[in-house]
Scaffold this active site. Sequence first.
Site, PDB file in Angstrom:
ATOM      1  NE  ARG A  20      -3.049   2.403   3.111  1.00 21.68           N
ATOM      2  CZ  ARG A  20      -3.374   2.908   4.293  1.00 21.68           C
ATOM      3  NH1 ARG A  20      -2.967   2.325   5.398  1.00 21.68           N
ATOM      4  NH2 ARG A  20      -4.114   3.987   4.368  1.00 21.68           N
ATOM      5  CG  HIS A 102      -0.591   8.175  13.252  1.00 22.14           C
ATOM      6  ND1 HIS A 102      -1.757   7.609  12.814  1.00 22.14           N
ATOM      7  CD2 HIS A 102      -0.906   8.892  14.355  1.00 22.14           C
ATOM      8  CE1 HIS A 102      -2.739   7.970  13.617  1.00 22.14           C
ATOM      9  NE2 HIS A 102      -2.252   8.748  14.563  1.00 22.14           N
TER      10      HIS A 102
HETATM   11  C1  DQA Z   1      -1.806   6.281   9.321  1.00 22.73           C
HETATM   12  C2  DQA Z   1      -2.211   7.698   8.862  1.00 22.73           C
HETATM   13  C3  DQA Z   1      -3.695   7.751   8.548  1.00 22.73           C
HETATM   14  O1  DQA Z   1      -4.052   9.051   8.117  1.00 22.73           O
HETATM   15  C4  DQA Z   1      -4.034   6.771   7.448  1.00 22.73           C
HETATM   16  O2  DQA Z   1      -5.424   6.761   7.213  1.00 22.73           O
HETATM   17  C5  DQA Z   1      -3.534   5.401   7.698  1.00 22.73           C
HETATM   18  C6  DQA Z   1      -2.199   5.230   8.297  1.00 22.73           C
HETATM   19  C7  DQA Z   1      -0.274   6.159   9.513  1.00 22.73           C
HETATM   20  O3  DQA Z   1       0.138   5.189  10.152  1.00 22.73           O
HETATM   21  O4  DQA Z   1       0.488   6.985   9.018  1.00 22.73           O
HETATM   22  O5  DQA Z   1      -4.158   4.409   7.333  1.00 22.73           O
HETATM   23  O6  DQA Z   1      -2.418   6.018  10.566  1.00 22.73           O
END
Ligand code: DQA
Length: 151
Positions: A20, A102
């Site tokens: 992804r 994140h």
């Molecule tokens: C995320 C950041 C989010 O905005 C996004 O929708 C994700 C991954 C990250 O790990 O950077 O799915 O949580």
Amino acid sequence: MSGLKILVLHGPNLNLLGDREPDQYGNFTLDQINKALEERGLGLQAEVVCFQSNHEGVLVDRIQEAAHQYHGILINPAALTHYSYALRDALAACRLPLVEVHLSNIFAREPFRRHSVISAVAGGVICGLGPDSYVLGLEALIGLIGKVREE
Ligand code: DQA
């Protein structure tokens, strides 16, 4: 501190890591991240249990069950970060020490990603460091649990 049990929760689409948007999220798979967390957990004498779901309600159920089974939660809520009051309420209700992580720096991305509805109920937030966000998050969570226990 020994004998800790930590629940790691991954939100929607994180099962696709590796494939992804590699420019955004890197080439690591979720499995590799989980293994790194389990290993770091061993070093810190903590058992790490990892769980991913694409479904908000499944994550809410898991959080409700966690209250009496775990000492803390490490979560990457993925897109739910930005709008899930249900997830936030479940995390607040379970009252376990919580760290939000994140992979990407959500503050350097699209405006809708710059706000987290989860952060207000987290002890801390780590973002932008790729898989290291998770490992640092685990270390921070274990520190947080130690502090809560001392109170
Ligand atoms: C995320 C950041 C989010 O905005 C996004 O929708 C994700 C991954 C990250 O790990 O950077 O799915 O949580």
